[in-house]
Design a protein around this motif. Sequence first.
Motif, short mmCIF file in Angstrom:
data_model
loop_
_atom_site.label_atom_id
_atom_site.label_comp_id
_atom_site.label_asym_id
_atom_site.label_seq_id
_atom_site.Cartn_x
_atom_site.Cartn_y
_atom_site.Cartn_z
N ALA A 291 0.72 -1.07 0.08
CA ALA A 291 0.19 0.06 0.12
C ALA A 291 1.09 1.28 -0.06
N LEU A 292 1.94 1.23 0.82
CA LEU A 292 2.59 2.56 0.84
C LEU A 292 3.55 2.84 -0.09
N ALA A 293 3.95 1.74 -1.15
CA ALA A 293 4.60 1.99 -2.24
C ALA A 293 3.63 2.72 -3.35
N VAL A 294 2.53 2.36 -3.46
CA VAL A 294 1.57 3.00 -4.39
C VAL A 294 1.00 4.32 -3.92
N VAL A 295 0.96 4.33 -2.52
CA VAL A 295 0.64 5.61 -1.90
C VAL A 295 1.78 6.90 -2.16
N GLN B 222 -1.34 9.24 14.10
CA GLN B 222 -0.14 9.25 14.63
C GLN B 222 0.58 7.74 14.05
N VAL B 223 -0.18 6.78 14.07
CA VAL B 223 0.49 5.51 13.84
C VAL B 223 0.77 5.72 12.31
N VAL B 224 -0.19 6.26 11.48
CA VAL B 224 0.10 6.47 9.94
C VAL B 224 1.34 7.18 9.81
N ALA B 225 1.51 8.23 10.53
CA ALA B 225 2.77 9.24 10.39
C ALA B 225 3.92 8.54 10.79
N PHE B 226 4.06 7.49 11.94
CA PHE B 226 5.20 6.83 12.09
C PHE B 226 5.56 5.75 11.23
N LEU C 65 -5.60 -1.05 7.61
CA LEU C 65 -4.49 -1.85 8.20
C LEU C 65 -4.11 -1.10 9.66
N VAL C 66 -4.02 0.23 9.56
CA VAL C 66 -3.66 0.82 10.94
C VAL C 66 -5.05 0.86 11.81
N ASP C 67 -6.12 0.97 11.39
CA ASP C 67 -7.33 0.73 12.34
C ASP C 67 -7.25 -0.89 12.79
N GLU C 68 -6.84 -1.79 12.13
CA GLU C 68 -6.90 -3.23 12.66
C GLU C 68 -5.72 -3.12 13.57
#
Length: 465
Positions: A190-194, A271-275, A230-233
């Motif tokens: 996900a991060l690669a595409v984002v 915050q979790v997304v940011a880190f 995923l972060v919510d999970e």
Amino acid sequence: MTVESVNPVNPVNPANPVAAQHPEPVEPPLAAGGVPVLGHGRQLVRDPLGFLARLRDEGDVVRLRFGPKTVYAVTTPALTGALALNPNFEVAGPLWESLRGLLGGEGVATANGPRHRRQRRTVQPAFRLGAIPAYGPVMEEEARDLAARMASGEPFDCTSESFRVAVRTAARCLLRGEYMDQGAERLCAALAVVFRGMYRRMVVPAGPLYRLPLPANRRFNRALADLHALVDEIVAERRASGHRPDDLLTALLEAVDDDGAPISEQEIHDQVVAFLTAGGETVGATVMWLLEVLAEQPEHADKVCAEVEAVVGDRPVVFADVRKLSHTNNVVVEAMRLRPVVWILARRAVAGTELGGYRIPAGADIVYSPYAIQRDPRSYERHLEFDPDRWLPERVGDIPKYAMRPFGVGNRKCPSDHFSMAFLTLVTASVARRWRLEQVPGSDATHRVGITLRPQRLTVRATPR
Ligand code: HEM
């Protein structure tokens, strides 16, 4: 935050001849080469690194034009320090707006003022020097597993593997839990595409086009949705487990705001997304450059291997070895000097102010490039040479203040500098000890300029030492 000795608001700076001649702040010169309508946009898009690296020849602060917009570029080490330490500048501007819009506006990387200070107080304990050894076992294991995934003679895709090890390590250390075994792969994909899509949206800000149902836009939206899901999970799983390990996620779940109320669900999420995003992208890209150094500079790889053998002997490299691996650490620092993954930083002036004798109006966007600063021949002898020994204690004093700040300066300085340096040293030691690397045909280590700076497509082949 350490407030260092550069005085950012002194209108007359005797160290700066321009300021000394002009006690009243003056308008910075306009950079050469702009064209009507587009201004300097074409130069920045075509060759961003070269363009930014040449700007110092034109002044300590120069104006750039992008259509109707003026952006100020700061080009000297001292003024980048002054900028980062001056409270009249905050994180804002197109880069941050795009991050805020896509990743969430409540994380520490995009907050300002008292909210940012409160957030740093919550997250900082997870990164203090004394907290890092507790991450040692995970870092050792991840570094060793990365080296173990290199099979003798087989092509090794450094892009996916470097992001994988970076995300896994950040997540396993800071958000301890089992989810990472499957979650890391999803997160990396996900991060690669984002990140690819975010960069495109920043350089070509064609808003409505990105809302069309085109395959690339759909892919981007799916990846972004998956990242947030995923972060919510991750957060839900921790809550359901009832565990309270001493980590960043526990600190976030127990954090309170200035009124003593628990911080919002949105803030925990952001915050979790940011880190994860900041940690995965930066460490991943740096691991790629380190693998490129080991492949392209075999004499330095041999020296790292010799140091590891002398310090560690026959046993595996462990976290406690890091502080004795001083040459390996200098190789990491030198790689970060020449290939700073954070290659551009931006601020916005909240009030009219001055920098080095130049007038900066309220609302102005300001940029500077760690890439340009860290490769400047005025700061470094043989500036393009890979020379880890320039970081030896007897030579390091020759380097001007703020000429090497890959983690930034001041209140926005990366919280993860010690964490990252320990891990990157472990990775370099673990790989160099075990393998000789070479690039395979088709590998392309030229710079790929995106949100971070990384090799285009690095593929290596490992042979055992
Ligand atoms: C901020 C670089 C690793 C989390 C920053 C900044 C830089 C940076 C230059 C400052 C931005 C500015 O001044 O505007 C790096 C490099 C890394 C690295 C070169 C590794 C090689 C990490 C890791 C994490 C992380 C592993 C998290 C696990 C953050 C966060 C911020 C930040 C949350 C925002 C801090 C704030 O605004 O207060 N990083 N970073 N970084 N970094 Fe890192």
